[in-house]
Design a protein around this motif. Structure first.
Motif, mmCIF file in Angstrom:
data_model
loop_
_atom_site.group_PDB
_atom_site.id
_atom_site.type_symbol
_atom_site.label_atom_id
_atom_site.label_comp_id
_atom_site.label_asym_id
_atom_site.label_seq_id
_atom_site.Cartn_x
_atom_site.Cartn_y
_atom_site.Cartn_z
ATOM 1 N N ILE A 30 -3.098 14.137 0.023
ATOM 2 C CA ILE A 30 -2.454 15.454 0.010
ATOM 3 C C ILE A 30 -1.775 15.818 1.329
ATOM 4 O O ILE A 30 -0.859 16.621 1.337
ATOM 5 N N ASP A 31 -2.195 15.201 2.426
ATOM 6 C CA ASP A 31 -1.601 15.537 3.720
ATOM 7 C C ASP A 31 -0.333 14.744 4.027
ATOM 8 O O ASP A 31 0.214 14.828 5.119
ATOM 9 N N GLY A 32 0.164 13.962 3.055
ATOM 10 C CA GLY A 32 1.375 13.170 3.260
ATOM 11 C C GLY A 32 1.097 11.764 3.752
ATOM 12 O O GLY A 32 2.019 10.970 3.918
ATOM 13 N N ASP A 33 -0.166 11.454 4.013
ATOM 14 C CA ASP A 33 -0.540 10.098 4.376
ATOM 15 C C ASP A 33 -0.788 9.298 3.104
ATOM 16 O O ASP A 33 -0.852 9.859 2.008
ATOM 17 N N ALA A 34 -0.926 8.002 3.275
ATOM 18 C CA ALA A 34 -1.271 7.136 2.150
ATOM 19 C C ALA A 34 -2.243 6.086 2.640
ATOM 20 O O ALA A 34 -2.288 5.744 3.823
ATOM 21 N N LEU A 35 -3.001 5.591 1.710
ATOM 22 C CA LEU A 35 -3.956 4.521 1.929
ATOM 23 C C LEU A 35 -3.481 3.362 1.065
ATOM 24 O O LEU A 35 -3.194 3.547 -0.119
ATOM 25 N N VAL A 36 -3.348 2.185 1.673
ATOM 26 C CA VAL A 36 -2.862 1.015 0.940
ATOM 27 C C VAL A 36 -3.874 -0.112 1.116
ATOM 28 O O VAL A 36 -4.371 -0.351 2.213
ATOM 29 N N TRP A 37 -4.185 -0.793 0.020
ATOM 30 C CA TRP A 37 -5.028 -1.980 0.051
ATOM 31 C C TRP A 37 -4.213 -3.158 -0.427
ATOM 32 O O TRP A 37 -3.433 -3.032 -1.381
ATOM 33 N N ASP A 38 -4.349 -4.303 0.247
ATOM 34 C CA ASP A 38 -3.797 -5.541 -0.297
ATOM 35 C C ASP A 38 -4.820 -6.652 -0.118
ATOM 36 O O ASP A 38 -5.721 -6.552 0.716
ATOM 37 N N GLU A 39 -4.689 -7.663 -0.942
ATOM 38 C CA GLU A 39 -5.698 -8.708 -1.011
ATOM 39 C C GLU A 39 -5.666 -9.693 0.150
ATOM 40 O O GLU A 39 -6.488 -10.605 0.215
ATOM 41 N N GLU A 40 -4.764 -9.500 1.102
ATOM 42 C CA GLU A 40 -4.732 -10.355 2.286
ATOM 43 C C GLU A 40 -5.294 -9.659 3.526
ATOM 44 O O GLU A 40 -5.957 -10.280 4.336
ATOM 45 N N SER A 41 -5.006 -8.375 3.677
ATOM 46 C CA SER A 41 -5.380 -7.695 4.922
ATOM 47 C C SER A 41 -6.234 -6.457 4.723
ATOM 48 O O SER A 41 -6.532 -5.754 5.685
ATOM 49 N N GLY A 42 -6.661 -6.168 3.516
ATOM 50 C CA GLY A 42 -7.561 -5.044 3.279
ATOM 51 C C GLY A 42 -6.869 -3.688 3.319
ATOM 52 O O GLY A 42 -5.713 -3.564 2.934
ATOM 53 N N TRP A 43 -7.600 -2.688 3.808
ATOM 54 C CA TRP A 43 -7.126 -1.300 3.785
ATOM 55 C C TRP A 43 -6.361 -0.929 5.050
ATOM 56 O O TRP A 43 -6.728 -1.316 6.150
ATOM 57 N N ARG A 44 -5.325 -0.132 4.852
ATOM 58 C CA ARG A 44 -4.589 0.460 5.962
ATOM 59 C C ARG A 44 -4.211 1.880 5.575
ATOM 60 O O ARG A 44 -4.111 2.212 4.387
ATOM 61 N N CYS A 45 -4.013 2.717 6.564
ATOM 62 C CA CYS A 45 -3.565 4.078 6.293
ATOM 63 C C CYS A 45 -2.430 4.414 7.245
ATOM 64 O O CYS A 45 -2.256 3.785 8.282
ATOM 65 N N GLY A 46 -1.651 5.386 6.865
ATOM 66 C CA GLY A 46 -0.528 5.815 7.688
ATOM 67 C C GLY A 46 0.271 6.876 6.976
ATOM 68 O O GLY A 46 -0.088 7.324 5.880
ATOM 69 N N ARG A 47 1.362 7.266 7.590
ATOM 70 C CA ARG A 47 2.248 8.279 7.021
ATOM 71 C C ARG A 47 3.069 7.632 5.910
ATOM 72 O O ARG A 47 3.741 6.620 6.133
ATOM 73 N N TYR A 48 3.022 8.217 4.716
ATOM 74 C CA TYR A 48 3.757 7.675 3.561
ATOM 75 C C TYR A 48 5.252 7.894 3.759
ATOM 76 O O TYR A 48 5.696 9.001 4.060
ATOM 77 N N VAL A 49 6.043 6.834 3.593
ATOM 78 C CA VAL A 49 7.504 6.918 3.691
ATOM 79 C C VAL A 49 8.115 6.803 2.305
ATOM 80 O O VAL A 49 8.840 7.683 1.855
ATOM 81 N N ILE A 50 7.797 5.703 1.622
ATOM 82 C CA ILE A 50 8.367 5.454 0.291
ATOM 83 C C ILE A 50 7.549 4.358 -0.388
ATOM 84 O O ILE A 50 6.887 3.569 0.266
ATOM 85 N N GLY A 51 7.654 4.304 -1.699
ATOM 86 C CA GLY A 51 6.991 3.269 -2.483
ATOM 87 C C GLY A 51 6.586 3.815 -3.839
ATOM 88 O O GLY A 51 6.441 5.020 -4.015
ATOM 89 N N ASP A 52 6.439 2.911 -4.786
ATOM 90 C CA ASP A 52 6.013 3.273 -6.135
ATOM 91 C C ASP A 52 5.569 2.003 -6.848
ATOM 92 O O ASP A 52 5.406 0.972 -6.220
ATOM 93 N N ARG A 53 5.362 2.075 -8.133
ATOM 94 C CA ARG A 53 4.897 0.908 -8.893
ATOM 95 C C ARG A 53 5.880 -0.264 -8.833
ATOM 96 O O ARG A 53 5.496 -1.405 -9.037
ATOM 97 N N GLU A 54 7.134 0.026 -8.561
ATOM 98 C CA GLU A 54 8.156 -1.012 -8.574
ATOM 99 C C GLU A 54 8.592 -1.472 -7.186
ATOM 100 O O GLU A 54 9.304 -2.460 -7.059
ATOM 101 N N HIS A 55 8.188 -0.738 -6.146
ATOM 102 C CA HIS A 55 8.596 -1.057 -4.778
ATOM 103 C C HIS A 55 7.380 -0.971 -3.855
ATOM 104 O O HIS A 55 6.586 -0.051 -3.981
ATOM 105 N N CYS A 56 7.293 -1.922 -2.931
ATOM 106 C CA CYS A 56 6.170 -1.924 -1.996
ATOM 107 C C CYS A 56 6.140 -0.634 -1.185
ATOM 108 O O CYS A 56 7.175 -0.100 -0.803
ATOM 109 N N THR A 57 4.948 -0.151 -0.919
ATOM 110 C CA THR A 57 4.774 1.075 -0.142
ATOM 111 C C THR A 57 5.048 0.796 1.334
ATOM 112 O O THR A 57 4.581 -0.193 1.886
ATOM 113 N N ILE A 58 5.798 1.696 1.942
ATOM 114 C CA ILE A 58 6.100 1.624 3.368
ATOM 115 C C ILE A 58 5.421 2.799 4.050
ATOM 116 O O ILE A 58 5.539 3.943 3.599
#
Length: 118
Positions: A30-58
């Motif tokens: 809700i604060d505009g940040d996002a949490l991203v998990w991937d199977e190579e490097s685990g969890w990361r968080c940061g300020r959400y820029v862009i991304g959706d089901r069809e495009h990788c989250t930046i």
């Protein structure tokens, strides 16, 4: 993923799976940040820029949470707080725990065990 979303409760706006390999999941907060998990490097968080089901989250101002690929869902909220404060195992450097191309490295078995933990 549902258990991580549950652990974050009212902080979550929505979440989705990424478009392709490596497997990824994005949790929009809700604060505009996002949490991203991937199977190579685990969890990361940061300020959400862009991304959706069809495009990788930046993200910008990205911090990796550390603790391996499969943090317990209950640990994720504290790991996010630590990363935002610059504490704990968080780092701006991308860890690489494994390659998604290694199909027989036992990761899928670990995922199954993770589900059994529920």
């Amino acid at each position: 993923m549902s258990r991580v979303v549950e652990a974050l409760r009212s902080e979550v706006v929505g979440w989705w799976e990424g478009p392709y390999d490596p497997r990824t999941i994005t949790v929009l907060l809700i604060d505009g940040d996002a949490l991203v998990w991937d199977e190579e490097s685990g969890w990361r968080c940061g300020r959400y820029v862009i991304g959706d089901r069809e495009h990788c989250t930046i993200l910008t101002d990205t911090r990796y949470l550390g603790g391996g690929l499969l943090l317990t869902p209950e640990r994720v909220p504290d790991a996010i707080a630590d990363a935002r404060a610059g504490l704990g195992n968080s780092t701006a450097w991308r860890p690489c725990y494994r390659s998604y191309r290694h199909y027989r490295d036992g990761f899928d078995r670990a995922l199954n065990g993770y589900l059994a933990y529920a």
